[in-house]
Design a protein around this motif. Structure first.
Motif, short mmCIF file in Angstrom:
data_model
loop_
_atom_site.label_atom_id
_atom_site.label_comp_id
_atom_site.label_asym_id
_atom_site.label_seq_id
_atom_site.Cartn_x
_atom_site.Cartn_y
_atom_site.Cartn_z
N LEU A 1 -29.44 1.69 -24.31
CA LEU A 1 -28.36 0.96 -24.47
C LEU A 1 -27.85 0.22 -23.41
O LEU A 1 -27.32 -0.90 -23.47
N ILE A 2 -28.47 0.32 -22.35
CA ILE A 2 -27.87 -0.22 -20.95
C ILE A 2 -28.73 -1.81 -20.74
O ILE A 2 -28.79 -3.01 -21.29
N PHE B 1 -19.62 -1.75 -23.52
CA PHE B 1 -20.26 -2.46 -23.93
C PHE B 1 -21.29 -3.40 -22.55
O PHE B 1 -21.89 -3.92 -21.33
N TRP B 2 -19.88 -4.19 -22.26
CA TRP B 2 -19.80 -5.31 -20.72
C TRP B 2 -19.84 -3.68 -20.04
O TRP B 2 -21.17 -4.87 -18.95
N LYS B 3 -20.19 -3.20 -19.35
CA LYS B 3 -19.73 -2.46 -18.52
C LYS B 3 -21.09 -1.69 -18.76
O LYS B 3 -22.12 -2.00 -17.05
N PHE B 4 -21.76 -1.51 -19.14
CA PHE B 4 -23.64 -1.20 -19.62
C PHE B 4 -24.17 -2.71 -19.26
O PHE B 4 -25.34 -2.13 -18.43
N ALA B 5 -24.00 -3.84 -19.49
CA ALA B 5 -24.28 -5.06 -19.57
C ALA B 5 -24.50 -5.01 -18.14
O ALA B 5 -25.23 -5.60 -17.58
N ARG B 6 -23.09 -5.13 -16.80
CA ARG B 6 -23.38 -5.07 -15.44
C ARG B 6 -23.93 -4.13 -14.72
O ARG B 6 -24.99 -4.60 -14.19
N ILE B 7 -24.39 -3.00 -15.39
CA ILE B 7 -24.95 -1.36 -14.83
C ILE B 7 -26.64 -2.60 -15.19
O ILE B 7 -27.15 -2.44 -13.46
N GLY B 8 -26.80 -3.04 -15.99
CA GLY B 8 -28.45 -3.46 -16.55
C GLY B 8 -28.70 -4.80 -15.07
O GLY B 8 -29.03 -5.03 -14.78
N TYR C 1 -33.82 -0.66 -10.85
CA TYR C 1 -33.64 0.83 -10.50
C TYR C 1 -33.43 0.78 -12.09
O TYR C 1 -34.53 2.21 -12.38
N VAL C 2 -32.85 0.35 -12.70
CA VAL C 2 -33.13 0.47 -14.53
C VAL C 2 -34.31 0.27 -15.24
O VAL C 2 -34.95 1.51 -15.77
N SER C 3 -35.29 -0.62 -14.38
CA SER C 3 -36.63 -1.29 -15.14
C SER C 3 -37.47 0.53 -14.55
O SER C 3 -38.27 0.47 -14.85
N ILE C 4 -37.40 0.65 -13.13
CA ILE C 4 -37.94 2.17 -13.06
C ILE C 4 -38.17 2.97 -13.55
O ILE C 4 -38.56 4.11 -14.19
N PHE C 5 -36.42 3.11 -13.82
CA PHE C 5 -36.26 4.54 -15.04
C PHE C 5 -36.88 4.58 -16.20
O PHE C 5 -37.47 5.48 -16.66
N CYS C 6 -36.78 3.00 -16.64
CA CYS C 6 -37.28 2.76 -17.93
C CYS C 6 -38.98 2.92 -17.94
O CYS C 6 -39.79 3.89 -19.01
N ILE C 7 -39.34 2.59 -16.96
CA ILE C 7 -40.94 3.34 -16.84
C ILE C 7 -41.18 4.40 -16.97
O ILE C 7 -41.89 5.22 -17.69
N GLY C 8 -40.57 4.56 -15.83
CA GLY C 8 -40.88 6.69 -15.74
C GLY C 8 -40.38 7.54 -17.38
O GLY C 8 -41.02 8.62 -17.26
N MET C 9 -39.35 7.08 -17.90
CA MET C 9 -38.82 7.65 -18.88
C MET C 9 -39.40 7.30 -20.19
O MET C 9 -40.53 7.92 -20.82
#
Length: 72
Positions: free
Chosen positions: A17-18, A43-50, A56-64
């Motif tokens: 979702l992010i 959804f805008w808040k999720f986009a802002r986090i991304g 960090y999001v990319s590291i978590f995506c690779i880990g997942m």
């Protein structure tokens, strides 16, 4: 089993979702406006986090991805 009851599936759904909201916000910024309330505001808040925590999001995506591929 639903993603709400499985913690690993819930994390995958949140990460997707992010990433999706960030992608949509890059191409259609008017679609996810920060002044919206309800689902569009969330959804805008999720986009802002991304956008702000992209490394960090990319590291978590690779880990997942590794977790889903090898340990599930």
């Amino acid at each position: 089993m639903s993603a709400l009851f499985n913690f690993q599936s819930l994390l995958v759904v949140i990460l997707l979702l992010i990433c999706t909201c960030t992608y949509i916000h890059d191409f259609y910024p008017k679609l996810l406006n920060r002044y919206k309330t309800g689902f569009r505001g969330t959804f805008w808040k999720f986009a802002r986090i991304g956008q702000r925590k992209s490394q960090y999001v990319s590291i978590f995506c690779i880990g997942m991805a590794l977790s889903v591929l090898f340990w599930q």
